[in-house]
Design a protein around this motif. Structure first.
Motif, PDB file in Angstrom:
ATOM      1  N   SER A  94      -8.816  -3.745 -35.746  1.00 59.46           N
ATOM      2  CA  SER A  94     -10.222  -4.154 -35.819  1.00 59.46           C
ATOM      3  C   SER A  94     -11.011  -3.462 -34.697  1.00 59.46           C
ATOM      4  O   SER A  94     -12.141  -3.001 -34.907  1.00 59.46           O
ATOM      5  CB  SER A  94     -10.270  -5.677 -35.736  1.00 59.46           C
ATOM      6  OG  SER A  94     -11.367  -6.117 -35.048  1.00 59.46           O
ATOM      7  N   TYR A  95     -10.406  -3.326 -33.511  1.00 60.10           N
ATOM      8  CA  TYR A  95     -11.066  -2.629 -32.397  1.00 60.10           C
ATOM      9  C   TYR A  95     -11.288  -1.157 -32.749  1.00 60.10           C
ATOM     10  O   TYR A  95     -12.367  -0.600 -32.553  1.00 60.10           O
ATOM     11  CB  TYR A  95     -10.204  -2.759 -31.130  1.00 60.10           C
ATOM     12  CG  TYR A  95     -10.824  -2.117 -29.912  1.00 60.10           C
ATOM     13  CD1 TYR A  95     -11.960  -2.667 -29.317  1.00 60.10           C
ATOM     14  CD2 TYR A  95     -10.285  -0.952 -29.364  1.00 60.10           C
ATOM     15  CE1 TYR A  95     -12.541  -2.073 -28.208  1.00 60.10           C
ATOM     16  CE2 TYR A  95     -10.866  -0.354 -28.261  1.00 60.10           C
ATOM     17  CZ  TYR A  95     -11.981  -0.920 -27.690  1.00 60.10           C
ATOM     18  OH  TYR A  95     -12.564  -0.332 -26.594  1.00 60.10           O
ATOM     19  N   LYS A  96     -10.232  -0.539 -33.315  1.00 61.32           N
ATOM     20  CA  LYS A  96     -10.338   0.871 -33.740  1.00 61.32           C
ATOM     21  C   LYS A  96     -11.497   1.043 -34.727  1.00 61.32           C
ATOM     22  O   LYS A  96     -12.320   1.948 -34.587  1.00 61.32           O
ATOM     23  CB  LYS A  96      -9.009   1.287 -34.399  1.00 61.32           C
ATOM     24  CG  LYS A  96      -9.025   2.675 -35.005  1.00 61.32           C
ATOM     25  CD  LYS A  96      -7.903   2.871 -36.021  1.00 61.32           C
ATOM     26  CE  LYS A  96      -8.210   2.216 -37.329  1.00 61.32           C
ATOM     27  NZ  LYS A  96      -7.322   2.526 -38.439  1.00 61.32           N
TER      28      LYS A  96
ATOM     29  N   GLN B 295      -5.755  -7.056 -34.328  1.00 62.38           N
ATOM     30  CA  GLN B 295      -6.880  -6.939 -33.391  1.00 62.38           C
ATOM     31  C   GLN B 295      -7.083  -5.474 -32.992  1.00 62.38           C
ATOM     32  O   GLN B 295      -8.217  -5.002 -32.898  1.00 62.38           O
ATOM     33  CB  GLN B 295      -6.608  -7.832 -32.161  1.00 62.38           C
ATOM     34  CG  GLN B 295      -7.510  -7.579 -30.961  1.00 62.38           C
ATOM     35  CD  GLN B 295      -9.002  -7.736 -31.287  1.00 62.38           C
ATOM     36  OE1 GLN B 295      -9.380  -8.495 -32.186  1.00 62.38           O
ATOM     37  NE2 GLN B 295      -9.839  -6.977 -30.579  1.00 62.38           N
ATOM     38  N   LEU B 296      -5.972  -4.744 -32.783  1.00 65.42           N
ATOM     39  CA  LEU B 296      -6.083  -3.332 -32.401  1.00 65.42           C
ATOM     40  C   LEU B 296      -6.786  -2.546 -33.521  1.00 65.42           C
ATOM     41  O   LEU B 296      -7.667  -1.724 -33.257  1.00 65.42           O
ATOM     42  CB  LEU B 296      -4.694  -2.751 -32.110  1.00 65.42           C
ATOM     43  CG  LEU B 296      -4.654  -1.278 -31.715  1.00 65.42           C
ATOM     44  CD1 LEU B 296      -5.422  -1.023 -30.425  1.00 65.42           C
ATOM     45  CD2 LEU B 296      -3.217  -0.792 -31.550  1.00 65.42           C
TER      46      LEU B 296
ATOM     47  N   VAL C 224      -7.500   5.619 -29.705  1.00 64.10           N
ATOM     48  CA  VAL C 224      -7.507   4.156 -29.538  1.00 64.10           C
ATOM     49  C   VAL C 224      -6.052   3.695 -29.406  1.00 64.10           C
ATOM     50  O   VAL C 224      -5.705   2.906 -28.527  1.00 64.10           O
ATOM     51  CB  VAL C 224      -8.195   3.457 -30.742  1.00 64.10           C
ATOM     52  CG1 VAL C 224      -8.003   1.956 -30.679  1.00 64.10           C
ATOM     53  CG2 VAL C 224      -9.683   3.808 -30.782  1.00 64.10           C
TER      54      VAL C 224
ATOM     55  N   GLN D 189     -14.121  -0.820 -35.099  1.00 63.58           N
ATOM     56  CA  GLN D 189     -15.418  -1.009 -34.404  1.00 63.58           C
ATOM     57  C   GLN D 189     -15.827   0.259 -33.660  1.00 63.58           C
ATOM     58  O   GLN D 189     -16.984   0.663 -33.689  1.00 63.58           O
ATOM     59  CB  GLN D 189     -15.266  -2.074 -33.323  1.00 63.58           C
ATOM     60  CG  GLN D 189     -15.503  -3.482 -33.732  1.00 63.58           C
ATOM     61  CD  GLN D 189     -15.163  -4.375 -32.536  1.00 63.58           C
ATOM     62  OE1 GLN D 189     -15.547  -4.108 -31.402  1.00 63.58           O
ATOM     63  NE2 GLN D 189     -14.420  -5.430 -32.797  1.00 63.58           N
ATOM     64  N   ILE D 190     -14.850   0.882 -32.990  1.00 60.02           N
ATOM     65  CA  ILE D 190     -15.150   2.093 -32.198  1.00 60.02           C
ATOM     66  C   ILE D 190     -15.605   3.211 -33.139  1.00 60.02           C
ATOM     67  O   ILE D 190     -16.595   3.898 -32.882  1.00 60.02           O
ATOM     68  CB  ILE D 190     -13.901   2.549 -31.401  1.00 60.02           C
ATOM     69  CG1 ILE D 190     -13.510   1.485 -30.383  1.00 60.02           C
ATOM     70  CG2 ILE D 190     -14.103   3.909 -30.720  1.00 60.02           C
ATOM     71  CD1 ILE D 190     -14.512   1.262 -29.283  1.00 60.02           C
TER      72      ILE D 190
END
Ligand SMILES: Cc1cc2nc3c(=O)[nH]c(=O)nc-3n(C[C@H](O)[C@H](O)[C@H](O)COP(=O)(O)OP(=O)(O)OC[C@H]3O[C@@H](n4cnc5c(N)ncnc54)[C@H](O)[C@@H]3O)c2cc1C
Ligand SMILES: NC(=O)c1ccc[n+]([C@@H]2O[C@H](COP(=O)([O-])OP(=O)(O)OC[C@H]3O[C@@H](n4cnc5c(N)ncnc54)[C@H](O)[C@@H]3O)[C@@H](O)[C@H]2O)c1
Length: 477
Positions: A90-92, A87-88, A57, A94-95
């Motif tokens: 949080s994205y990580k 945000q990065l 990510v 989620q993935i």
């Protein structure tokens, strides 16, 4: 602790639900075996939760930041990119969550039983599992140990949240201002490139004189790191590390003499790894281990105890999910009575640096050392039409063959899409291909694939987009 009175029986028990463990479980279930996985933490193991996936990510985000610089050429106007690190993260998360649910669903669909707890061996057919305050016993026909590895920090380094290793670096909540990366392996290079693009000032300290790739790849890597202003110190040993709540200071020796000192807000350390076996009570089994404690296995993943198999990092050697997954499937096939074995000769090395690196087979140096009569060819990314279109001109692909047999020995690439390109190289080497086998097929135009085609054609001095070499000009006179 409440101890269960009776041992329940299971056909196959797998300890550890990382990439090795869950691949073994699903393959065994596909082959009709009743499977139980015991996992003390999260399914997906190091790879999904702390390793391969979070690191990718970050490296993908880094690649995205790098590509913004090209937008202008295409008439796309955006400002200077700014990274919203929260945000990065949080994205990580989620993935990871989504992929983990995927693994859980697949296990469920394949009727793999998951027990959440910590396992240890009672004997070579019985396991005990700590489940909170309970302790349950399970007998088994076969067991697979897939418990992975953990990083070993040298005792001289001391503990500080600013000193990071592979298992912790992608759990940071802030982009380090000044990051010192000590190490010259795939992990260290990825950390350096990712955090550099995300905003850290990065210095790399190589314990060796250079990276361990083929010298052509090393040369291109040196050029791109310099262009990117990542300062690289080569051939230094770590002498001392001191740290406080704001800074880490590193003392370095070269040839046991010249000392330099670097300071940064964070330090990433390439570390040795140790097998995650301490809680397993392996001494009750007499499983043979190496001097460093890694479990010894044969090509069919059998240990020295007939009912016990072992796969993945816990077996030592190369530490990679690619290996763990393959070993998991093979162990399951062997347990199901199928002929199968693992051969890691054509194991690719991949690094999602910026630009990425992908290699398989022998380097030129290794091929020469092994006595092959070596012929090499390299094709620069700048000679390809699609790299020109996409403005990704940094990079080179190099291929190596044995001039006596024409058998391909190695494929090495640094540049955009290198990891996607290496697939053809892996298949060619695994199938004992010759350069003519790779020259024969039709390659889509315009595309990155043609980089590999031209490198292959170069082995017979017939690449269209390469300038003729002197000997060819002589011949045509
Ligand atoms: C930062 C980083 C990046 C990486 N990137 C890549 C990459 O790009 N490509 C690649 O191929 N590899 C990569 N790796 C390596 C990869 O993550 C490991 O090689 C891989 O996870 C090993 O798989 P495994 O199944 O052997 O063990 P693990 O994934 O470590 O899984 C072992 C599992 O066993 C469980 N366990 C341990 N002991 C017990 C016990 N007693 N009872 C019950 N459960 C137990 C643990 O909780 C864990 O879930 C990376 C690693 C790191 C740290
Ligand atoms: N792209 C990546 O970041 C990445 C990461 C890990 C592994 N891999 C794959 O693993 C394979 C072997 O890699 P290698 O050739 O570097 O050899 P290797 O697995 O033997 O590791 C070499 C060195 O890497 C470091 N290392 C290993 N596991 C680590 C971990 N979990 N955390 C931090 N550092 C670790 C150690 O310093 C070790 O001595 C390759 O096939 C590679 O593709 C890639």
């Amino acid at each position: 602790m409440v101890v269960g009175e009776f041992a329940e029986h299971r056909e196959l028990i797998i300890i550890g639900g990382g990439p090795g463990g869950y691949n073994a479980a699903i393959r065994a279930a596909q082959l009709g075996i009743q499977v139980t996985v015991i996992e003390q933490d999260q399914l997906g193991g190091t790879c999904l939760n702390r390793g391969c996936i979070p690191s990718k990510v970050f490296s993908h985000a880094a690649q995205q930041v790098a590509s913004v610089a090209d937008f202008q050429s295409f008439g796309i106007c955006v400002g200077t990119p700014a990274v919203d690190f929260a945000q990065l993260i949080s994205y990580k998360d989620q993935i990871i969550q989504r992929l983990r649910s995927g693994v859980e669903n697949l296990c469920q669909a394949n009727k793999v039983e998951i027990i959440r707890g910590r396992a240890n061996f009672i004997n070579d057919n019985r396991i005990g599992v700590e489940l909170g305050h309970r302790f349950e016993l399970f007998d088994f026909n076969q067991a697979i140990i897939a418990t992975g590895s953990t990083a070993v920090m040298p005792s001289t380094i001391g503990e500080n949240d600013r000193i990071l290793v592979g298992h912790t670096v992608y759990e940071l909540n802030e982009v380090p201002e000044e990051l010192i990366v000590y190490g010259s392996d795939a992990y260290a290079l990825e950390v350096a490139c990712s955090f550099h693009k995300l905003g850290s000032a990065v210095s790399m300290v190589l314990d060796n004189k250079d990276f361990s790739f083929d010298h052509t790849i090393n040369r291109e890597l040196r050029r791109v790191l310099k262009k990117d202003k990542i300062k690289v110190y080569r051939g230094y040993q770590l002498e001392k590390v001191s740290s406080d709540s704001n800074y880490v200071q590193v003392g370095l020796l070269k040839n046991n003499q010249k000392e330099i000192s670097l300071s940064g807000t964070h330090l990433y350390m390439a570390t040795a790894l140790q097998p995650a076996t301490t809680s397993l009570e392996l001494n009750r089994l007499g499983v043979k281990c190496s001097d460093h404690g890694f479990i010894q296995v044969d090509k069919q993943l059998r240990t020295s105890v007939p009912s016990i198999f072992a796969i993945g990092d816990v077996t030592g050697g190369t530490f990679s999910a690619t290996k763990a997954m393959k070993q998991g499937k093979v162990a399951a096939e062997i347990i199901a009575g199928k002929p199968s074995e693992v051969d890691l000769t054509m194991m690719p090395t991949i690094v999602r640096s910026v630009p990425p690196i992908a290699t398989v087979g022998l380097t030129e140096e290794e091929a020469k050392e092994q006595g092959f009569q070596v012929k090499t060819s390299q094709f620069s990314y700048s000679g390809n039409s699609y790299t020109m279109i996409s403005n990704q001109k940094s990079g080179v692909a190099k291929v190596i063959k044995d001039n006596n047999s024409d058998l391909l020995l190695g494929v090495h690439t640094i540049g955009a899409n290198a990891i996607e390109l290496i697939g053809s190289g892996i298949i060619a080497l695994e199938m004992a291909g010759r350069d003519e086998d790779l020259r024969f097929p039709l390659y889509p135009h315009p595309s990155y694939n043609e980089i590999l085609l031209e490198a292959m054609e170069g082995l017979s001095d017939s690449a269209i987009h390469m300038k003729p070499v002197e000997s060819q000009l002589e011949k045509s006179k």
